[in-house]
Design an enzyme around this catalytic site. Structure first.
Site, PDB file in Angstrom:
ATOM      1  N   GLN A  73       0.782  -1.100  -0.030  1.00 20.65           N
ATOM      2  CA  GLN A  73      -0.174   0.019  -0.055  1.00 20.65           C
ATOM      3  C   GLN A  73       0.834   1.422  -0.205  1.00 20.65           C
ATOM      4  OE1 GLN A  73      -3.380   0.606  -0.561  1.00 20.65           O
ATOM      5  NE2 GLN A  73      -3.361  -1.734  -1.011  1.00 20.65           N
ATOM      6  N   SER A  74       2.166   1.149  -0.431  1.00 17.80           N
ATOM      7  CA  SER A  74       2.937   2.326  -0.265  1.00 17.80           C
ATOM      8  C   SER A  74       2.304   3.747  -1.061  1.00 17.80           C
ATOM      9  CB  SER A  74       4.380   1.841  -0.886  1.00 17.80           C
ATOM     10  OG  SER A  74       5.218   3.181  -1.115  1.00 17.80           O
TER      11      SER A  74
END
Ligand SMILES: Cc1ncc(COP(=O)(O)O)c(C=O)c1O
Length: 329
Positions: A73-74
């Site tokens: 989920q960067s």
């Protein structure tokens, strides 16, 4: 002082405004710096300010590929990928873990961009740096000109983005006639906090600035903050060690809970409170934990009634779309 020319990629200045209902509820004077509004859903948040400097360097070095790393989920990986697409550079994301069965949140958005993605198993985030170097060598052997975006975009160049942000804040504070006793922000790889700390020195501020860690220990974040500040001195061509803080960097790692990206009950409460009182979204990985800390500091009297407090909203809301409303809220 040497001048670095950043690319103009972010929507700036971001708004600074008072949170009236939260202020009343907490009996403090609470303000927010809306760095969640630096761009559209693909580029919003703190990372774009750092990337204005880092992508300028990539363009300067005639890179045709940028390599960036992070969690599934960067925010950084997705934002870098989107900016690279806009600049005509090929993005490669190196993500920790296994390819998710269903693409959600930031990973869904990056998938829409058609970004080349490599998944790696790691036991500590620092291993992502080695993984990026391996990918870079492989691409070089194939004739590409790759550029590695440093871990978390937290390096000397990226830090300059938040020195600029502090300058922007100072202008807004003067206009509003407000000085903050405290400032709170999420501190992951430390570059944002480094820029804000250095900026606060350049602007002669006496605010007590506290970084809230979502995964690393307080000493690891502090080490990274100092590394960023010292590296930035090199870019600015100023004497090494000349940036001195009035007191050491404050990083609190007691709000992590069970781990990175796993929301605590207090974090969910903080997300709910800000949504219901102010209709502002914070996320469960970074800003929700930072807001949970702020609320706890108020409750414990570490922030006193009537004090002026700034919350840096560094973005991250796209990750909320990985949560399930009935289960989490
Ligand atoms: C939404 C959000 N807030 C804060 C941070 C922390 O920034 P830094 O890594 O510069 O400490 C990040 C980093 O990924 C982020 O995505």
């Amino acid at each position: 002082m040497k001048q670095y020319k950043p690319l103009e990629l972010a929507q700036k200045p971001t708004p600074l405004h008072r949170l009236n209902r939260m202020s009343e509820l907490l009996d403090i004077d609470l303000w927010i710096k809306r760095d969640d509004l630096t761009g559209d859903i693909l580029t919003c948040g703190n990372k774009i300010r750092k990337l204005e400097y880092i992508m300028a360097d990539a363009v300067d070095k005639k890179a045709d590929t940028v390599i960036v790393a992070g969690g599934i989920q960067s925010n950084l990986a997705k934002t870098t990928a989107a900016l690279a697409v806009r600049l005509g550079i090929s993005p490669v994301m190196v993500l920790a873990g296994e390819k998710p069965y269903i693409a959600k949140g930031n990973f869904f958005l990056a998938s829409l961009l058609g970004v080349e993605t490599r998944f790696v198993e790691i036991s500590h985030p620092s291993e992502l740096a080695t993984a990026m170097k391996d990918v870079s060598k492989e691409l070089e052997n194939e004739g590409a000109r790759p550029y590695i975006v440093g871990f978390g975009a937290s390096n000397g160049l990226g830090t300059m983005g938040y020195v600029e942000a502090y300058k922007e804040l100072t202008v807004q504070m003067r206009k509003e006639g407000v000085e903050f006793d405290h400032q709170f922000l999420a501190a992951g790889s430390g570059g944002t906090l480094a820029g804000i700390m250095a900026g606060s020195i350049f602007e002669n501020s006496n605010s007590l600035i506290t970084g809230i860690s979502p995964w690393l220990s307080s000493s690891e974040v502090k080490e990274s903050v100092w590394k960023c500040i010292r590296e930035m001195e090199g870019f600015l061509d100023i004497k090494p060690g000349s940036i001195k803080l009035k007191k050491d960097v404050e990083v609190d790692d007691s709000y992590i809970g069970s781990g990175y990206g796993i929301p605590t009950r207090e974090c969910i409460n903080a997300i709910r409170k800000l949504a219901r009182e102010e209709a502002i979204l914070i996320d469960h990985t970074y800003t929700g934990k930072a807001m949970a800390a702020l609320l706890d500091y108020v409750e414990k009297g570490r922030v006193k009634p009537g004090e002026k407090v700034l919350f840096w909203h560094t973005g991250g809301a796209p990750a909320l779309f990985t949560l399930e409303a009935e289960k989490e809220f």
